[in-house]
Scaffold this active site. Sequence first.
Site: not given
Ligand code: ATP
Ligand code: MG
Length: 567
Positions: A43, A270, A280
């Site tokens: 996002e 994660r 974030k």
């Molecule tokens: P938000 O809370 O804004 O959703 P987010 O960290 O999930 O934050 P995204 O932009 O939705 O951010 O993440 C993009 C992709 O990265 C998603 O598929 C998410 O699952 C993956 N992702 C985010 N954080 C992690 C992490 N700590 N480890 C592995 N994958 C991650």
């Molecule tokens: Mg997310």
Amino acid sequence: MSNAGNPGGDEPGERSDFIRSLIRQDIADGTYGGRVQTRFPPEPNGYLHIGHAKSICLNFDLAAEFGGTCNLRFDDTNPETERADFVAAIEEDIAWLGYESDRGTLYASDYFEQLYQWAEDLIGAGLAYVDDQDAEAISENRGSFTEPGTDSPWRNRAPEENLDLFRRMRAGEFADGERVLRARIDMAHENMLMRDPVLYRIRHASHHRTGDQWCIYPTYDWAHGQSDAVEGVTNSICTLEFDAHRPLYDWFLDHLDLPGDRPRQTEFARLNITHAVLSKRRLLELVDEGHVDGWDDPRMPTLRGLRRRGFPPQAIREFCRHVGVARVDGTVEVELLESFVRRELNEVALRRMAVLNPLRLVIENYPEGQVEMREAGNNPEDPSAGARQVPFSGELYIERDDFMLDPPPKFYRLAPGREVRLRSGYFVTCTGVDTDADGNVTEVRCTYDPETGSGQAPDGRKVKATIHWVSAAHALDGRAVLYERLFTVPHPGADGADPMESLDPHSAQLIEGARFEPAMADIAPGQVVQFERLGYFARDPDTPDLFHRTVGLRDEWARIQRRQGKK
Ligand code: ATP
Ligand code: MG
């Protein structure tokens, strides 16, 4: 898929985990005709961090290993928090990490019209309705884990009326929050996400790509699986918090007329790292409250921060591969990441001499005014890196820590009467010191042995220490920053604590008045060098006299492994 993404040369079939097993099974069963397509769906509401790197590596590596494709797709369904500059920054960070989207940059917002049409299809089939309840009432009527939800009074609206209202929602006839479109699934479903989830909200907000074309925006759940389907994604890989969303993901795909294969969602744990926060919201807090100097502060776990710190992208990729995928959440020691960084830098970083805390050393028997060029290898791990010339003279700087007036038993470096080796120079013996009024040493006096230029004494006598130095007249001035962990505890925020309470206020220590050997002038912005005996340092991309300590030389990970009895 660019080859740069797979420099380790992982062969298909070489690696094994539950996701790769699923894919191999699909290939054996012919589920997708042997096709493997993944995506990375950020996002655009912030910068990428090391957790995202894990997801990026996983998705792109899977595609490469199985001869498939992977594309970047922005999940840009929330105009209020998303921005075009985040899009550009994310694209740049993915490229830096060494990956390239097979289909350029794709956006969920490109499918807004298709998503809208599918919503009309659901309405027509009696599977979606416009609800006039406000957000609060919807939330109250959703029930709880123990109580079923309560049907909305608008749940049984006729499809024609729903269609009319939905079209008027799109046309902008209603205010924000006045109505929503919901799927009509089951208000008593054991999975609360299946209790008539919201598909569209009214938001009179400009979108960074579609402008004011829309005033209704799809929810993540409504957009995600269908975007996967539009793109032909086979494996929609996401993190464990979406586990409970999977029935919904499948329900939508079950009830829509899809253009091709039906994608399948698979969840993995994660990545968490000790001594860091990866949410974030928390990262934003660090920036907004001034605990760090922006998103690219070298203490931040963002890809921009790690890049400024000097972490090579290759080391990050190899770390992510090493950590692998699991179904159980865990936290990986930051020392492991650093050991990948150190291993990579050991192979590629040029060696240079730098003195961070200079103490003047005068060689009394060195011919007055003489300067000689000493040859020093650029990298003992890589003969092809060649050598450079380092000026040597009768006035040098050494590290203040490398001299002690009254040394304790285990201190083997320079002290009165003692002989040590100057790296790539000669043996020197301390004959005396000058001190100031407070007794601080201001200058060390030595004699040198001209016969020790090879690094050894012809008579075979040994020294117990080798120290680094720079020639005073030739030294370049510079600054360096040494870093400690941003958070003092390994799990900031554990047990409901406020992570900000464990911030180390002294996590960055700026050192002014450092002296570098002249060949430091050749180091490019962003390049990492090894300062002999001090660690790896990255030249700041914007401020040329500033160097960030990337990591120290000691392998902390090996120490942890030994402590845990693993080595
Ligand atoms: P938000 O809370 O804004 O959703 P987010 O960290 O999930 O934050 P995204 O932009 O939705 O951010 O993440 C993009 C992709 O990265 C998603 O598929 C998410 O699952 C993956 N992702 C985010 N954080 C992690 C992490 N700590 N480890 C592995 N994958 C991650
Ligand atoms: Mg997310």
